[in-house]
Design a protein around this motif. Structure first.
Motif, PDB file in Angstrom:
ATOM      1  N   LEU A 139      35.374  61.194  44.936  1.00  0.00           N
ATOM      2  CA  LEU A 139      36.289  60.709  46.390  1.00  0.00           C
ATOM      3  C   LEU A 139      35.635  59.362  46.535  1.00  0.00           C
ATOM      4  N   VAL A 140      34.435  59.315  46.628  1.00  0.00           N
ATOM      5  CA  VAL A 140      33.788  57.981  46.909  1.00  0.00           C
ATOM      6  C   VAL A 140      34.082  56.930  45.934  1.00  0.00           C
ATOM      7  N   MET A 141      34.138  57.233  44.574  1.00  0.00           N
ATOM      8  CA  MET A 141      34.531  56.477  43.548  1.00  0.00           C
ATOM      9  C   MET A 141      36.062  56.033  43.865  1.00  0.00           C
ATOM     10  N   PHE A 142      36.814  56.842  43.817  1.00  0.00           N
ATOM     11  CA  PHE A 142      38.286  56.711  44.324  1.00  0.00           C
ATOM     12  C   PHE A 142      38.317  55.699  45.220  1.00  0.00           C
ATOM     13  N   GLY A 143      37.725  55.618  46.519  1.00  0.00           N
ATOM     14  CA  GLY A 143      37.762  54.816  47.409  1.00  0.00           C
ATOM     15  C   GLY A 143      37.005  53.519  47.137  1.00  0.00           C
ATOM     16  N   ALA A 144      35.990  53.309  46.363  1.00  0.00           N
ATOM     17  CA  ALA A 144      35.673  52.117  45.522  1.00  0.00           C
ATOM     18  C   ALA A 144      36.705  51.548  44.782  1.00  0.00           C
ATOM     19  N   TYR A 145      37.327  52.286  44.060  1.00  0.00           N
ATOM     20  CA  TYR A 145      38.423  51.768  43.192  1.00  0.00           C
ATOM     21  C   TYR A 145      39.636  51.151  43.907  1.00  0.00           C
ATOM     22  N   LEU A 146      39.954  51.753  45.044  1.00  0.00           N
ATOM     23  CA  LEU A 146      41.054  51.333  46.007  1.00  0.00           C
ATOM     24  C   LEU A 146      40.628  49.990  46.477  1.00  0.00           C
ATOM     25  N   LEU A 147      39.345  49.891  46.983  1.00  0.00           N
ATOM     26  CA  LEU A 147      38.904  48.648  47.499  1.00  0.00           C
ATOM     27  C   LEU A 147      38.913  47.637  46.558  1.00  0.00           C
ATOM     28  N   GLY A 148      38.458  47.734  45.338  1.00  0.00           N
ATOM     29  CA  GLY A 148      38.422  46.716  44.115  1.00  0.00           C
ATOM     30  C   GLY A 148      39.993  46.180  43.743  1.00  0.00           C
ATOM     31  N   ARG A 149      41.040  47.388  43.954  1.00  0.00           N
ATOM     32  CA  ARG A 149      42.136  47.174  43.519  1.00  0.00           C
ATOM     33  C   ARG A 149      42.809  46.150  44.578  1.00  0.00           C
ATOM     34  N   SER A 150      42.534  46.536  45.803  1.00  0.00           N
ATOM     35  CA  SER A 150      43.192  45.927  47.183  1.00  0.00           C
ATOM     36  C   SER A 150      42.609  44.422  46.964  1.00  0.00           C
ATOM     37  N   TRP A 151      41.379  44.329  46.666  1.00  0.00           N
ATOM     38  CA  TRP A 151      40.666  42.919  46.728  1.00  0.00           C
ATOM     39  C   TRP A 151      41.273  41.965  45.781  1.00  0.00           C
ATOM     40  N   LEU A 152      41.379  42.620  44.492  1.00  0.00           N
ATOM     41  CA  LEU A 152      41.999  41.670  43.414  1.00  0.00           C
ATOM     42  C   LEU A 152      43.621  41.692  43.473  1.00  0.00           C
ATOM     43  N   ARG A 153      44.175  42.688  44.020  1.00  0.00           N
ATOM     44  CA  ARG A 153      45.847  42.666  44.104  1.00  0.00           C
ATOM     45  C   ARG A 153      46.217  42.877  45.459  1.00  0.00           C
ATOM     46  N   PRO A 154      46.229  41.818  46.555  1.00  0.00           N
ATOM     47  CA  PRO A 154      46.603  42.127  47.953  1.00  0.00           C
ATOM     48  C   PRO A 154      47.841  42.743  48.020  1.00  0.00           C
ATOM     49  N   ALA A 155      48.842  42.469  47.109  1.00  0.00           N
ATOM     50  CA  ALA A 155      49.990  42.974  47.365  1.00  0.00           C
ATOM     51  C   ALA A 155      49.982  44.850  47.478  1.00  0.00           C
ATOM     52  N   THR A 156      49.094  45.349  46.685  1.00  0.00           N
ATOM     53  CA  THR A 156      49.175  46.608  46.529  1.00  0.00           C
ATOM     54  C   THR A 156      48.846  47.441  47.878  1.00  0.00           C
ATOM     55  N   VAL A 157      48.502  46.485  48.840  1.00  0.00           N
ATOM     56  CA  VAL A 157      48.072  47.143  50.108  1.00  0.00           C
ATOM     57  C   VAL A 157      49.200  46.301  51.474  1.00  0.00           C
ATOM     58  N   ASP A 158      50.208  45.562  50.695  1.00  0.00           N
ATOM     59  CA  ASP A 158      50.942  44.749  51.519  1.00  0.00           C
ATOM     60  C   ASP A 158      50.341  43.704  52.323  1.00  0.00           C
ATOM     61  N   THR A 159      49.566  43.071  51.749  1.00  0.00           N
ATOM     62  CA  THR A 159      49.041  41.805  52.391  1.00  0.00           C
ATOM     63  C   THR A 159      49.194  40.675  51.407  1.00  0.00           C
ATOM     64  N   THR A 160      48.940  39.615  51.857  1.00  0.00           N
ATOM     65  CA  THR A 160      48.879  38.339  51.209  1.00  0.00           C
ATOM     66  C   THR A 160      47.904  37.419  51.059  1.00  0.00           C
ATOM     67  N   THR A 161      46.783  37.916  51.654  1.00  0.00           N
ATOM     68  CA  THR A 161      45.575  37.268  51.492  1.00  0.00           C
ATOM     69  C   THR A 161      44.246  38.232  51.050  1.00  0.00           C
ATOM     70  N   ARG A 162      43.528  37.915  50.441  1.00  0.00           N
ATOM     71  CA  ARG A 162      42.476  38.662  50.023  1.00  0.00           C
ATOM     72  C   ARG A 162      41.258  39.072  51.129  1.00  0.00           C
ATOM     73  N   ARG A 163      41.225  38.558  52.024  1.00  0.00           N
ATOM     74  CA  ARG A 163      40.459  38.895  53.313  1.00  0.00           C
ATOM     75  C   ARG A 163      41.095  39.808  53.804  1.00  0.00           C
ATOM     76  N   GLN A 164      42.538  40.037  54.016  1.00  0.00           N
ATOM     77  CA  GLN A 164      43.115  40.988  54.563  1.00  0.00           C
ATOM     78  C   GLN A 164      43.171  42.241  53.696  1.00  0.00           C
ATOM     79  N   ALA A 165      43.224  41.932  52.360  1.00  0.00           N
ATOM     80  CA  ALA A 165      43.244  43.250  51.427  1.00  0.00           C
ATOM     81  C   ALA A 165      41.986  43.790  51.366  1.00  0.00           C
ATOM     82  N   TYR A 166      40.957  42.982  51.519  1.00  0.00           N
ATOM     83  CA  TYR A 166      39.314  43.625  51.539  1.00  0.00           C
ATOM     84  C   TYR A 166      39.176  44.450  52.865  1.00  0.00           C
TER      85      TYR A 166
END
Length: 205
Positions: A139-166
């Motif tokens: 579960l923790v690794m899954f969360g870390a994966y989602l964090l990394g994916r959001s950071w690199l691909r902001p569109a996956t969390v419906d944002t346009t900036t990496r800061r918001q995605a992070y």
């Protein structure tokens, strides 16, 4: 109630990634066990290093009291492993914690390998501990994966900036910590019961 449902909604939204991380973690654990069984000297050297090192000394210090032992297991799992090895590296480098924990898991597999009759018997009551605690790590690794994916691909969390995605990735990671902590508690309690009651029963001591 929504706080309890939210982690399961996060998992359902990316079920494939969650299942792949499960397969990775448990598969690597089995790989470590297989390496130890193929190369018994590797298991012997790693076991000796554990017993003679700081971890062995810590176990010797807390083993006399079940409550202290269980609390120590919980603290090590949460802070020394989940936070230090998985979360903190992932806060700096995307997915770094996943790589670090995979290496750690191979080492754990080498230590836990059923290389002889005694270790095979101990593994019987210890298997639920492995399943519970490693599911918490998943579960923790899954969360870390989602964090990394959001950071690199902001569109996956419906944002346009990496800061918001992070920030949103951190929120997803934080929500997954709730069930992970619950599993860490259950795992620590069971492991204490296992060490003090089940293992002696299995070994006939």
């Amino acid at each position: 109630m929504n706080r309890l449902r939210r982690p399961f909604q996060i998992i359902r939204a990316d079920l494939r990634a969650y299942l792949l991380i499960n397969a990775l973690v448990y598969g690597v654990l089995l790989l470590g066990m297989a390496l130890a069984m193929i190369f018994p000297d590797l298991h012997a050297a790693r076991t000796s290093s554990f017993v003679d090192g700081d971890q062995g000394a810590l176990v010797d210090t807390v083993i006399a009291n079940p409550w202290t032992f269980g609390a120590t297991i919980f603290m090590v799992n949460v802070f020394a492993t989940a936070l230090l090895l998985i979360v903190l590296p992932s806060l700096v480098i995307p997915f770094a914690g996943l790589v670090v924990f995979v290496i750690k898991t191979i080492d754990i597999g080498i230590l836990l390998a059923p290389v002889d009759r005694t270790s095979a018997l101990i593994l019987i009551p210890h298997s639920p501990t492995i399943l519970i605690e490693f599911q918490a790590y998943v579960l923790v690794m899954f969360g870390a994966y989602l964090l990394g994916r959001s950071w690199l691909r902001p569109a996956t969390v419906d944002t346009t900036t990496r800061r918001q995605a992070y920030v949103r990735g951190l929120s997803l990671l934080g929500r997954l910590w709730l069930p992970a902590l619950a599993l860490f508690v259950i795992g620590a309690v069971y492991e204490a019961v296992e060490i003090y009651f089940l293992v002696p029963l299995v070994l006939g001591t």
